[in-house]
Design a protein around this motif. Sequence first.
Motif, PDB file in Angstrom:
ATOM      1  N   ARG A  40      37.210  14.095   9.125  1.00  0.00           N
ATOM      2  CA  ARG A  40      36.633  12.882   8.544  1.00  0.00           C
ATOM      3  C   ARG A  40      35.375  13.260   7.761  1.00  0.00           C
ATOM      4  N   ARG A  42      32.184  12.101   5.086  1.00  0.00           N
ATOM      5  CA  ARG A  42      31.339  11.097   4.458  1.00  0.00           C
ATOM      6  C   ARG A  42      30.679  11.731   3.240  1.00  0.00           C
ATOM      7  N   ASP A  67      40.849  10.804   4.734  1.00  0.00           N
ATOM      8  CA  ASP A  67      39.840  10.170   5.591  1.00  0.00           C
ATOM      9  C   ASP A  67      38.455  10.442   5.025  1.00  0.00           C
ATOM     10  N   VAL A  68      38.093   9.689   3.978  1.00  0.00           N
ATOM     11  CA  VAL A  68      36.795   9.869   3.334  1.00  0.00           C
ATOM     12  C   VAL A  68      36.169   8.509   3.059  1.00  0.00           C
ATOM     13  N   ARG A  69      34.852   8.458   3.199  1.00  0.00           N
ATOM     14  CA  ARG A  69      34.085   7.268   2.820  1.00  0.00           C
ATOM     15  C   ARG A  69      32.943   7.727   1.933  1.00  0.00           C
ATOM     16  N   THR A  90      31.897  10.257  15.197  1.00  0.00           N
ATOM     17  CA  THR A  90      33.175  10.012  14.523  1.00  0.00           C
ATOM     18  C   THR A  90      33.219  10.655  13.130  1.00  0.00           C
ATOM     19  N   ILE A  91      32.120  11.235  12.685  1.00  0.00           N
ATOM     20  CA  ILE A  91      32.057  11.912  11.389  1.00  0.00           C
ATOM     21  C   ILE A  91      32.105  13.416  11.627  1.00  0.00           C
ATOM     22  N   ASP A  92      32.969  14.112  10.925  1.00  0.00           N
ATOM     23  CA  ASP A  92      33.082  15.565  11.072  1.00  0.00           C
ATOM     24  C   ASP A  92      32.225  16.321  10.056  1.00  0.00           C
TER      25      ASP A  92
END
Length: 659
Positions: A40, A42, A67-69, A90-92
């Motif tokens: 994941r 960001r 899975d990117v924001r 929850t962010i990798d």
Amino acid sequence: MTDTSTLPPPTHGIAGWPFGTARGGLARPASLPDGRPWPRIRVITVTRHGTDPGGSVASVLRQEYPDVRHDLLPPGSGRAAVERMLADPTIDHLLWLGAGDLLAPGALTALALEAALTGAAAVAGLRVLYDDAVRALDAPAAMVEPGDGAFAGSAILWARDALSTHALLDADGALQAAAAWSALGEARRVIIGRPVLLHGLAVAPIPTGDLSIVSLTGTGTQGGAGVAQRRLADALALAGHRVTEVALSTRPEAAEWTDTFPQAEAAIAAAAPDLVLAGNLHGATRSLDIVGRLARRGPVGLVLHDLFPLTGRCCHPRDCGRALAGCDAACPTPDEYPQLASDRIASMHVRKRAVLAGPAGPWLLANSDWTLLRARELAPPGAIAERIRLAFPTAVFRPGDRAALRLRLGLPPGDVLILVSAVIVDGPDKGFSDLRAALQAVTRPGVGVVAIGRLDDPTKLGVPNLFAPGLIADEKTLAAWYGACDVHVTASRHETLGQTPIEAGLCGVPTLAYRVSGLTSSVIDGVSGRLVPVRPGALAEALTALVEDGDARARLGAFARITLESRHSPAAAALSLDAVFRRRGLRDATLRPTFAPAMLGHFPFAAALQKGAVGTVPAASPPLVRRLRRAKQMVLGRRMPLFVRRCLYLAGTLRRSAP
């Protein structure tokens, strides 16, 4: 979300990006090679007054990463938001993207895959610098000062749990990238050799490649090792170095008795090199005397395309232990290439070791982890051994439309096609009997074989549905044959690296091989192919499984393209050599490596792709020569007795002395 269709066309010289579809890609597999989900990510952009982030937003959307924001943080209020992200399990990974900067095609996938495979805390890539056209590419320096501004406009994928929640962020939430990079240490950071970012320029970059380098070969750049040497020279030229190519000789029949090369040595002296990069010399000489003379004048890097520099005679010791104890007249293969009279082998080994052990001895440059270990094992104490990467033309060897390629080449559209490829397919070190057994176990109606390379007697393979185009000297045509196939297999046990698995993988074709020698670097097990133990039937069993599993082939082929482009592009090779130059004092360790705009043409999403080379292998022999060679092999095998070698030497001397 931004509607990318309304944005103006780019002016940076990359056709259709970020507003079009990249060429040469394969579908991203649904999960990582080991089955884990993609990490994941960001992406953080700190907006600036007067800067439009629309292009940055579009470039993130065009990644189509699973899975990117993308967070747009206004000036002055971002630090708290980023600190919350750094504390969020929850962010990798996090990536800071400058407002106005653009992610290159496939950047997030390439960065995330390399992070997953290596466990690196930070993964960086190349930066494309442009204004009205591409001006240069560059990469982070191996060493930086904490306050260095050279990381502005970089795109680095950071593992969230490796970043400190204090002292690394400014008031806006932007990361002090140089300080974070330095704090990690070299072992925890990786640079991949492919573009990840497009950065608009205010001032044109200053080139940093300033070395004069001679690329030295024995008889030129044909054949596997010759091609590898030429590709390294091309990569160094793209890095801004002045490269002069020199061949020692045009008389391979004289190699056993030749140790001096006045014309070549004069050409090298005239070039006044900062470094001589030598490789594949045994086609012109059986000694390293020339290397010793050159090393006394300045640095010499000796590329280990094979193990010839470390033995008394041979290129691959196989299971022979004499190279470790001291090669001598008991050598079991003195009449095999590169041949040497038995009574000269012991003294030649001593001479070679003296060159390698000298106070100004050459750097041994190993092209795989296995070769590096063998070099350290076989070289005399004190010899310098370094790891480098070989270069491959990543825009030439790329996935294509398989159906269209088969139609063009006259191959059956629906068959599973197994590829075998070597300059000499049935060469003594290619495991021909194992290869034949594996192919015979799987070939049947609907399963065919493509054999690329010299194969004087195609019936020796004993398989139906055989397509044998022979030697292919044009890289673009060779890539088409690769891309038309489904799986590549090699039974070789003696490779310092193995170039064909990398060429095939760049074309989206996975490789099956034994878990031995340098193949453990060229075939990444479970990623770009599969490795099997050396035991009877293992190759046939694994090949059967791949022939029957199209999904597995597609998955491995996709990962092969992504990983091998990152690790074996010309830029990746130049970066590996640059790291050696810095460690050995040839280059300032703080300078950012810079590449010519033409480097971009080695990636399939560029507007103008680099063309492949031609003449990479010798021309195919006439039918009469092939028949004579087959007759000779029936009588003598692949041996070349000393009396025959002397006759060839004499004939060559007389031919050159004739008016």
